[in-house]
Design an enzyme around this catalytic site. Structure first.
Site, PDB file in Angstrom:
ATOM      1  N   ARG A  91       0.913  -1.251  -0.092  1.00 12.50           N
ATOM      2  CA  ARG A  91       0.296   0.051   0.068  1.00 12.50           C
ATOM      3  C   ARG A  91       0.997   1.195  -0.003  1.00 12.50           C
ATOM      4  O   ARG A  91       0.557   2.309   0.477  1.00 12.50           O
ATOM      5  CB  ARG A  91      -0.943   0.058   1.307  1.00 12.50           C
ATOM      6  CG  ARG A  91      -0.067  -0.041   2.515  1.00 12.50           C
ATOM      7  CD  ARG A  91      -1.004   0.179   3.496  1.00 12.50           C
ATOM      8  NE  ARG A  91      -0.046  -0.720   4.842  1.00 12.50           N
ATOM      9  CZ  ARG A  91      -0.672  -0.476   6.099  1.00 12.50           C
ATOM     10  NH1 ARG A  91      -1.594   0.248   6.510  1.00 12.50           N
ATOM     11  NH2 ARG A  91       0.391  -0.915   7.000  1.00 12.50           N
ATOM     12  N   ARG A 181      15.039  -2.479   4.848  1.00 16.24           N
ATOM     13  CA  ARG A 181      14.689  -3.183   6.007  1.00 16.24           C
ATOM     14  C   ARG A 181      15.245  -4.496   6.034  1.00 16.24           C
ATOM     15  O   ARG A 181      16.215  -4.750   5.027  1.00 16.24           O
ATOM     16  CB  ARG A 181      13.186  -3.457   5.972  1.00 16.24           C
ATOM     17  CG  ARG A 181      12.116  -2.497   5.597  1.00 16.24           C
ATOM     18  CD  ARG A 181      11.044  -3.065   4.673  1.00 16.24           C
ATOM     19  NE  ARG A 181      10.478  -1.828   4.061  1.00 16.24           N
ATOM     20  CZ  ARG A 181       9.320  -1.454   4.548  1.00 16.24           C
ATOM     21  NH1 ARG A 181       8.799  -1.969   5.542  1.00 16.24           N
ATOM     22  NH2 ARG A 181       8.802  -0.288   4.082  1.00 16.24           N
ATOM     23  N   ASP A 246      10.187  -6.993   8.860  1.00 11.96           N
ATOM     24  CA  ASP A 246      10.140  -6.030   7.781  1.00 11.96           C
ATOM     25  C   ASP A 246       9.647  -4.594   8.207  1.00 11.96           C
ATOM     26  O   ASP A 246       9.622  -3.874   7.507  1.00 11.96           O
ATOM     27  CB  ASP A 246       8.697  -6.482   6.928  1.00 11.96           C
ATOM     28  CG  ASP A 246       7.635  -6.714   7.816  1.00 11.96           C
ATOM     29  OD1 ASP A 246       7.729  -7.616   8.936  1.00 11.96           O
ATOM     30  OD2 ASP A 246       6.693  -6.093   7.465  1.00 11.96           O
ATOM     31  N   ASN A 247       9.694  -4.368   9.633  1.00 13.50           N
ATOM     32  CA  ASN A 247       9.716  -3.106  10.197  1.00 13.50           C
ATOM     33  C   ASN A 247      10.758  -2.852  11.097  1.00 13.50           C
ATOM     34  O   ASN A 247      10.703  -1.747  11.924  1.00 13.50           O
ATOM     35  CB  ASN A 247       8.326  -3.266  11.160  1.00 13.50           C
ATOM     36  CG  ASN A 247       6.969  -3.440  10.465  1.00 13.50           C
ATOM     37  OD1 ASN A 247       7.080  -3.114   9.262  1.00 13.50           O
ATOM     38  ND2 ASN A 247       6.125  -4.015  11.095  1.00 13.50           N
ATOM     39  N   ASP A 256       7.236   2.348  10.685  1.00 12.61           N
ATOM     40  CA  ASP A 256       5.703   1.595  11.148  1.00 12.61           C
ATOM     41  C   ASP A 256       5.348   2.207  12.150  1.00 12.61           C
ATOM     42  O   ASP A 256       5.317   1.094  13.270  1.00 12.61           O
ATOM     43  CB  ASP A 256       6.109   0.183  10.820  1.00 12.61           C
ATOM     44  CG  ASP A 256       4.582  -0.433  10.463  1.00 12.61           C
ATOM     45  OD1 ASP A 256       3.487  -0.160  11.031  1.00 12.61           O
ATOM     46  OD2 ASP A 256       4.478  -1.237   9.524  1.00 12.61           O
TER      47      ASP A 256
END
Ligand code: AMP
Ligand code: MG
Length: 474
Positions: A91, A181, A246-247, A256
């Site tokens: 997104r 990341r 991934d954060n 995030d």
């Protein structure tokens, strides 16, 4: 006329398998929520130019700014410890990169800009709640002095986003020194794509750690950056809430702002995220999770580190430096929080004793520390007597300090983005009223100043205002 930004897109020059080229999906009726003038100027951009209809149209995704090469980045990640081989920007879109006047490179990213090849079952959209939330909290984090992604602008789309009900859609324009990341490395490691790992490593060394000569140097540098970041979070009572690989950025910036929270009442095992059922990402677990994530990063670098046995040994040694680095950062931060700029042996125990009595007494984290310099800390404890014996020890220790009050005032914010205030701003924004959002932002831009006209924003939530659960920004 389209918006023109001075793009120089280094990520788009990496091979095709690093991303999917993708344009934003146009929306019905773009509208401006906010432009961050201070950040715009720091980036060498004219804030006025970012409020024009052309800019708002571009931010909403209805036009591609000149020089942009929009793309969705590929990444993978461990979510709550479970492996997902393919996540990626579902997104979000990287519009491109710009060079600030000081020569630093920054990503300009749209978040909520429509579906991409990585959207899986998602709609690629964001509703105004998470956009407002990330704007407020990421800017507060920056003002507190910690590394973080930033918010350059926020716009509405004029379209509903369907969650449990229809909610107003929005797009955040996010700035980061990069969006690379741990999960970006994992994506290529899982595919045994050593060439891509090498290119990515060279890219991040050039971009973030130019002094690093080898993948091992990179691991050392990222370990140190994360130790600094996590200790900083701890010193402000910040709970990230979703420290999936991934954060976790390679740059060491907070990224995030989903179910995150600055806690009011202190407890070391505090959890806010509605999906963190087992407290994996509880306040007190954050340093340990950072090590877990760094171990995932290290394992991605192993194929670049030569012979297997020595590589594993060197990588393990690098990660094992985290506890000491973290302890040193933590102690430095918390010493300052209790007014100490010199070092004595008993300092750590003195800090731990305060935290223990805060946990027991249900003390507000931010108000207690700020209260040390205001003389109001005792009032934060259900049983002020529990605080008294600590207070006497502390007075004896600070008597050997030159200016403990100045040290404390620079380390202990008066204002943090309290959950109930963030939610208040979101509730108003849903109705089209951005006044609480703007007021909160302007207060949080100066967290260490007393701001007597904003005293109510220093208050802990009343019983009926307490937020106990936060939600992912989907
Ligand atoms: P996050 O919870 O923000 O870390 O997101 C985890 C993954 O889910 C990322 O790959 C996101 O791009 C993806 N994702 C989250 N929300 C959406 C959405 N509304 N549409 C598409 N992808 C999404
Ligand atoms: Mg994420």
């Amino acid at each position: 006329m389209t918006l023109t930004l001075p793009f120089d897109n280094s990520y788009a020059r990496l091979p095709d398998r690093f991303y999917a080229r993708q344009s934003a999906v146009p929306v019905r009726d773009p509208g401006l929520i906010a432009v961050n003038a201070g950040l715009a100027r720091a980036l060498g951009l004219d804030p006025e130019a970012l409020t024009t209809p052309e800019a708002v149209t571009s931010f909403a995704g209805n036009a591609t700014p000149d020089g942009a090469e929009p793309l969705a980045q590929a990444y993978a990640g461990h979510q709550f410890g479970g492996w997902s081989p393919q996540l990626g920007d579902g997104r979000a879109l990287l519009l491109g990169e710009i060079l600030a006047p000081d020569g630093r490179r920054f990503d300009i990213q749209l978040k909520g800009s429509g579906p991409t090849p990585f959207s899986r079952r998602g709609d690629g959209r964001a509703w105004i709640g998470p956009v407002i939330r990330e704007y407020i909290v990421s800017e507060a984090m920056a003002a507190l002095g910690l590394p973080t992604t930033r918010a350059l602008a926020a716009v509405t789309t004029g379209e509903p986003v369907w969650r449990e009900s229809a909610l107003p859609g929005a797009v955040l324009v996010r700035v980061a020194s990069s969006h690379i990341r741990v999960g970006t490395f994992q994506y290529f490691a899982a595919r045994q794509d050593t060439e891509a790992l090498r290119l990515l490593t060279d890219h991040v060394i050039a971009r973030h750690y130019p002094d690093a000569q080898t993948p091992l140097d990179l691991l050392d540098a990222v370990t140190a950056a994360q130790a600094h970041l996590i200790a900083g979070w701890m010193s402000f009572g910040f709970i990230h809430g979703v420290m999936n690989t991934d954060n976790m950025t390679i740059s060491g910036e907070t990224i995030d702002y989903g179910p995150c929270a600055f806690m009011d009442e202190y407890h070391p095992q505090k959890v806010f995220s509605s999906i963190d059922q087992y407290g994996r990402y509880a306040y007190g677990n954050q340093p340990r999770i950072a090590v877990w994530n760094l171990a995932q990063f290290a394992s991605c670098l192993l194929p670049l580190m030569g012979e297997e046995e020595p590589a594993i040994e060197a990588a393990t040694a690098a990660i094992n430096r985290f506890p000491d680095l973290y302890e040193a950062e933590w102690l430095h931060s918390f010493r300052a929080k209790i007014g100490l700029s010199t070092e004595e042996d008993g300092d750590a125990a003195l800090i731990e004793a305060l935290l223990a009595s805060m946990a027991e007494g249900g003390a507000d984290f931010t108000r207690t520390f700020r209260g040390l310099s205001d003389g109001t800390a005792a009032t934060e404890f259900a049983d002020p007597e529990a605080f008294e014996s600590w207070f006497n020890d502390w007075r004896a220790r600070t008597a050997r300090e030159a200016d403990p009050k100045a040290t404390m005032r620079a380390a202990n914010p008066a204002f943090i983005p309290r959950n109930h205030r963030v939610e208040e701003a979101i509730r108003a924004a849903v109705t089209g009223d951005y006044a609480p959002f703007h007021r909160l932002n302007s207060i949080l831009a100066r967290p260490y100043d007393d701001q007597p006209d904003a005293i109510e924003y220093r208050a802990a939530p009343a019983d009926d205002e307490i937020v106990t659960r936060t939600f992912c920004g989907t």
